[in-house]
Design an enzyme around this catalytic site. Structure first.
Site, PDB file in Angstrom:
ATOM      1  N   ARG A 184      42.318 -48.643 -34.589  1.00 33.36           N
ATOM      2  CA  ARG A 184      41.211 -48.173 -33.751  1.00 33.36           C
ATOM      3  C   ARG A 184      40.398 -47.076 -34.439  1.00 33.36           C
ATOM      4  O   ARG A 184      39.572 -46.429 -33.812  1.00 33.36           O
ATOM      5  CB  ARG A 184      41.753 -47.634 -32.415  1.00 33.36           C
ATOM      6  CG  ARG A 184      42.524 -48.663 -31.609  1.00 33.36           C
ATOM      7  CD  ARG A 184      41.632 -49.772 -31.079  1.00 33.36           C
ATOM      8  NE  ARG A 184      42.386 -50.759 -30.311  1.00 33.36           N
ATOM      9  CZ  ARG A 184      41.862 -51.884 -29.845  1.00 33.36           C
ATOM     10  NH1 ARG A 184      40.597 -52.163 -30.066  1.00 33.36           N
ATOM     11  NH2 ARG A 184      42.607 -52.735 -29.167  1.00 33.36           N
ATOM     12  N   HIS A 244      45.661 -56.931 -42.107  1.00 25.15           N
ATOM     13  CA  HIS A 244      44.660 -57.113 -41.055  1.00 25.15           C
ATOM     14  C   HIS A 244      43.740 -55.908 -41.034  1.00 25.15           C
ATOM     15  O   HIS A 244      44.193 -54.769 -40.978  1.00 25.15           O
ATOM     16  CB  HIS A 244      45.349 -57.278 -39.691  1.00 25.15           C
ATOM     17  CG  HIS A 244      44.475 -57.902 -38.632  1.00 25.15           C
ATOM     18  ND1 HIS A 244      43.264 -57.362 -38.245  1.00 25.15           N
ATOM     19  CD2 HIS A 244      44.647 -59.025 -37.873  1.00 25.15           C
ATOM     20  CE1 HIS A 244      42.737 -58.127 -37.300  1.00 25.15           C
ATOM     21  NE2 HIS A 244      43.546 -59.141 -37.065  1.00 25.15           N
ATOM     22  N   TYR A 276      40.307 -53.127 -35.965  1.00 29.29           N
ATOM     23  CA  TYR A 276      39.443 -53.756 -34.963  1.00 29.29           C
ATOM     24  C   TYR A 276      38.043 -53.154 -34.958  1.00 29.29           C
ATOM     25  O   TYR A 276      37.082 -53.793 -34.503  1.00 29.29           O
ATOM     26  CB  TYR A 276      40.058 -53.604 -33.570  1.00 29.29           C
ATOM     27  CG  TYR A 276      41.354 -54.350 -33.374  1.00 29.29           C
ATOM     28  CD1 TYR A 276      41.486 -55.682 -33.751  1.00 29.29           C
ATOM     29  CD2 TYR A 276      42.443 -53.719 -32.778  1.00 29.29           C
ATOM     30  CE1 TYR A 276      42.674 -56.368 -33.552  1.00 29.29           C
ATOM     31  CE2 TYR A 276      43.640 -54.397 -32.577  1.00 29.29           C
ATOM     32  CZ  TYR A 276      43.745 -55.715 -32.959  1.00 29.29           C
ATOM     33  OH  TYR A 276      44.933 -56.387 -32.766  1.00 29.29           O
ATOM     34  N   HIS A 321      38.264 -59.884 -38.293  1.00 28.07           N
ATOM     35  CA  HIS A 321      37.445 -60.496 -37.254  1.00 28.07           C
ATOM     36  C   HIS A 321      35.993 -60.445 -37.738  1.00 28.07           C
ATOM     37  O   HIS A 321      35.502 -59.361 -38.089  1.00 28.07           O
ATOM     38  CB  HIS A 321      37.571 -59.733 -35.945  1.00 28.07           C
ATOM     39  CG  HIS A 321      38.926 -59.804 -35.337  1.00 28.07           C
ATOM     40  ND1 HIS A 321      39.237 -59.163 -34.143  1.00 28.07           N
ATOM     41  CD2 HIS A 321      40.077 -60.414 -35.737  1.00 28.07           C
ATOM     42  CE1 HIS A 321      40.507 -59.396 -33.848  1.00 28.07           C
ATOM     43  NE2 HIS A 321      41.026 -60.152 -34.805  1.00 28.07           N
ATOM     44  N   GLU A 343      38.800 -64.907 -39.397  1.00 25.66           N
ATOM     45  CA  GLU A 343      39.645 -65.338 -38.280  1.00 25.66           C
ATOM     46  C   GLU A 343      38.837 -66.120 -37.253  1.00 25.66           C
ATOM     47  O   GLU A 343      37.714 -65.734 -36.906  1.00 25.66           O
ATOM     48  CB  GLU A 343      40.299 -64.127 -37.613  1.00 25.66           C
ATOM     49  CG  GLU A 343      41.253 -64.504 -36.498  1.00 25.66           C
ATOM     50  CD  GLU A 343      42.096 -63.332 -36.008  1.00 25.66           C
ATOM     51  OE1 GLU A 343      42.659 -63.456 -34.899  1.00 25.66           O
ATOM     52  OE2 GLU A 343      42.196 -62.322 -36.721  1.00 25.66           O
ATOM     53  N   ASP A 397      43.748 -68.797 -35.347  1.00 25.80           N
ATOM     54  CA  ASP A 397      44.528 -68.191 -34.268  1.00 25.80           C
ATOM     55  C   ASP A 397      44.640 -69.192 -33.125  1.00 25.80           C
ATOM     56  O   ASP A 397      43.622 -69.621 -32.569  1.00 25.80           O
ATOM     57  CB  ASP A 397      43.848 -66.905 -33.798  1.00 25.80           C
ATOM     58  CG  ASP A 397      44.673 -66.125 -32.777  1.00 25.80           C
ATOM     59  OD1 ASP A 397      44.981 -66.694 -31.710  1.00 25.80           O
ATOM     60  OD2 ASP A 397      45.002 -64.959 -33.039  1.00 25.80           O
ATOM     61  N   HIS A 408      43.116 -68.020 -29.824  1.00 30.41           N
ATOM     62  CA  HIS A 408      41.662 -67.934 -29.909  1.00 30.41           C
ATOM     63  C   HIS A 408      40.998 -69.303 -29.873  1.00 30.41           C
ATOM     64  O   HIS A 408      40.020 -69.506 -29.145  1.00 30.41           O
ATOM     65  CB  HIS A 408      41.253 -67.212 -31.191  1.00 30.41           C
ATOM     66  CG  HIS A 408      41.632 -65.770 -31.225  1.00 30.41           C
ATOM     67  ND1 HIS A 408      41.393 -64.956 -32.319  1.00 30.41           N
ATOM     68  CD2 HIS A 408      42.250 -64.984 -30.315  1.00 30.41           C
ATOM     69  CE1 HIS A 408      41.844 -63.734 -32.070  1.00 30.41           C
ATOM     70  NE2 HIS A 408      42.370 -63.734 -30.868  1.00 30.41           N
ATOM     71  N   HIS A 425      47.741 -67.589 -37.011  1.00 35.98           N
ATOM     72  CA  HIS A 425      48.220 -66.635 -36.014  1.00 35.98           C
ATOM     73  C   HIS A 425      48.786 -67.452 -34.861  1.00 35.98           C
ATOM     74  O   HIS A 425      48.042 -68.181 -34.191  1.00 35.98           O
ATOM     75  CB  HIS A 425      47.077 -65.757 -35.503  1.00 35.98           C
ATOM     76  CG  HIS A 425      46.724 -64.624 -36.405  1.00 35.98           C
ATOM     77  ND1 HIS A 425      45.533 -63.934 -36.305  1.00 35.98           N
ATOM     78  CD2 HIS A 425      47.420 -64.040 -37.412  1.00 35.98           C
ATOM     79  CE1 HIS A 425      45.499 -62.983 -37.220  1.00 35.98           C
ATOM     80  NE2 HIS A 425      46.633 -63.032 -37.905  1.00 35.98           N
ATOM     81  N   ASP A 485      40.686 -64.371 -24.795  1.00 33.10           N
ATOM     82  CA  ASP A 485      41.463 -63.734 -25.864  1.00 33.10           C
ATOM     83  C   ASP A 485      42.517 -62.766 -25.322  1.00 33.10           C
ATOM     84  O   ASP A 485      42.455 -61.558 -25.565  1.00 33.10           O
ATOM     85  CB  ASP A 485      40.535 -63.014 -26.846  1.00 33.10           C
ATOM     86  CG  ASP A 485      41.296 -62.386 -28.010  1.00 33.10           C
ATOM     87  OD1 ASP A 485      42.490 -62.718 -28.196  1.00 33.10           O
ATOM     88  OD2 ASP A 485      40.704 -61.568 -28.735  1.00 33.10           O
ATOM     89  N   HIS A 492      46.614 -62.707 -25.592  1.00 33.15           N
ATOM     90  CA  HIS A 492      47.783 -63.377 -26.152  1.00 33.15           C
ATOM     91  C   HIS A 492      48.960 -63.333 -25.180  1.00 33.15           C
ATOM     92  O   HIS A 492      49.131 -62.379 -24.423  1.00 33.15           O
ATOM     93  CB  HIS A 492      48.200 -62.704 -27.463  1.00 33.15           C
ATOM     94  CG  HIS A 492      47.155 -62.760 -28.528  1.00 33.15           C
ATOM     95  ND1 HIS A 492      47.380 -62.320 -29.821  1.00 33.15           N
ATOM     96  CD2 HIS A 492      45.865 -63.218 -28.515  1.00 33.15           C
ATOM     97  CE1 HIS A 492      46.291 -62.493 -30.542  1.00 33.15           C
ATOM     98  NE2 HIS A 492      45.361 -63.021 -29.764  1.00 33.15           N
ATOM     99  N   GLU A 514      51.560 -62.643 -33.124  1.00 37.61           N
ATOM    100  CA  GLU A 514      50.869 -61.465 -32.585  1.00 37.61           C
ATOM    101  C   GLU A 514      51.070 -61.418 -31.070  1.00 37.61           C
ATOM    102  O   GLU A 514      50.175 -61.045 -30.319  1.00 37.61           O
ATOM    103  CB  GLU A 514      49.382 -61.529 -32.880  1.00 37.61           C
ATOM    104  CG  GLU A 514      48.999 -61.486 -34.347  1.00 37.61           C
ATOM    105  CD  GLU A 514      47.498 -61.579 -34.517  1.00 37.61           C
ATOM    106  OE1 GLU A 514      46.955 -60.794 -35.294  1.00 37.61           O
ATOM    107  OE2 GLU A 514      46.877 -62.436 -33.858  1.00 37.61           O
TER     108      GLU A 514
END
Length: 277
Positions: free
Chosen positions: A37, A67, A70, A107, A142, A176, A179, A211, A224, A226, A256
């Site tokens: 973040r 990864h 975000y 992303h 992704e 994913d 997704h 993913h 989205d 999970h 994930e």
């Protein structure tokens, strides 16, 4: 060989992550390159990297997946946000060379009202600035669920990014399962058809990682969220078909799901039982 792992915390270093995934029964793992973040990244500890490489060599860990945070949005309308994305990815790709030959997933971003074409052009511009011919890392786009103004909700959008990137040999895709199902690709009822469409639009050689996530929401919900394996709308039978599909079974799978470490260990055990040797 079934390559299966989960997302781990980088707080104690690379060697600790390798030890942790082995203790969970896995043989690969995903991690954030920095605060997911924010923008801070821990300094590279070369003694930790050396220990990590020994652990990988001696325990069959052949690939890992980094990864991006975000907060990285290369498609943003805000120039400073795009600059942060460029700076962050450029730094991440330099750091990835301490563990050469691995994957870096991100992303694609959200166009926040500018339109898909403008957002894609921003992403392409960033990738052409930060990717280098000499890098050993493969950058993965992704597949996204399509919430808000996300780019990457269709295979065609990812293809448009790929078409604009100069160093295509360093570019791939991470699919994913949550997704794509939320985006409207029916991997439950028509997995073969989805994979055929992927091959037609993007090309199967681009698919480098999966993913593996169930979904809390129904098909084509664009939400989205999970879910644990077998507890969502995708379901355990579809997961079994995915991990055993001839076109997918040799790829690395990364969980994930909303789990602590003991939950990941249970899922890894379950999936290894479902994998047909």
């Amino acid at each position: 060989m079934f390559t299966i792992g989960c997302h781990l915390s980088t707080s104690k270093g690379y060697a600790h992550m390798a030890e942790e995934i082995l203790s969970l029964g896995g043989n690969t793992f995903q991690f954030f390159t920095r605060n997911p973040r924010g923008g801070s990244a821990k300094a590279i500890d070369e003694s930790d990297i050396a220990k990590f490489k020994d652990l990988c060599k001696n325990n069959g860990i052949d690939i890992i997946l980094a990864h991006a945070p975000y907060t990285l949005n290369a498609a943003s309308a805000d120039e400073r946000t795009r600059e942060f994305a460029r700076e962050t990815m450029a730094d991440d790709l330099l750091r990835m060379e301490y563990t050469p030959g691995n994957f870096y997933n991100f992303h694609p971003g959200s166009h926040v009202g500018q339109g898909v074409e403008t957002g894609i052009q921003h992403i392409v511009t960033m990738l052409n600035e930060v990717m280098k011919p000499e890098q050993t890392t493969t950058v993965l786009l992704e597949t996204m669920a399509g919430k808000g103004s996300e780019i990457g909700r269709t295979f065609e959008e990812l293809r448009s990014i790929i078409d604009g990137v100069e160093l295509k040999e360093h570019l791939g895709v991470c699919l994913d399962t949550c997704h794509v199902y939320d985006a409207g690709y029916d991997i439950v009822g028509n997995l073969d058809g989805v994979l055929e469409e992927f091959d037609r639009v993007i090309g199967f050689k681009r698919l480098k990682a999966i993913h593996l996530n169930d979904s809390k929401n129904p098909f084509e919900s664009h939400k989205d969220r999970h879910e644990k394996i077998g507890e969502g709308s995708i379901g355990i039978e579809a997961m079994k078909r995915i991990i055993n599909h001839p076109k997918l079974r040799e790829l690395p799978f990364f969980l994930e799901t909303p789990n602590e470490l003991d939950g990941y260990a249970k899922e890894i055990f379950l999936l290894k039982e479902l994998y047909e040797n």
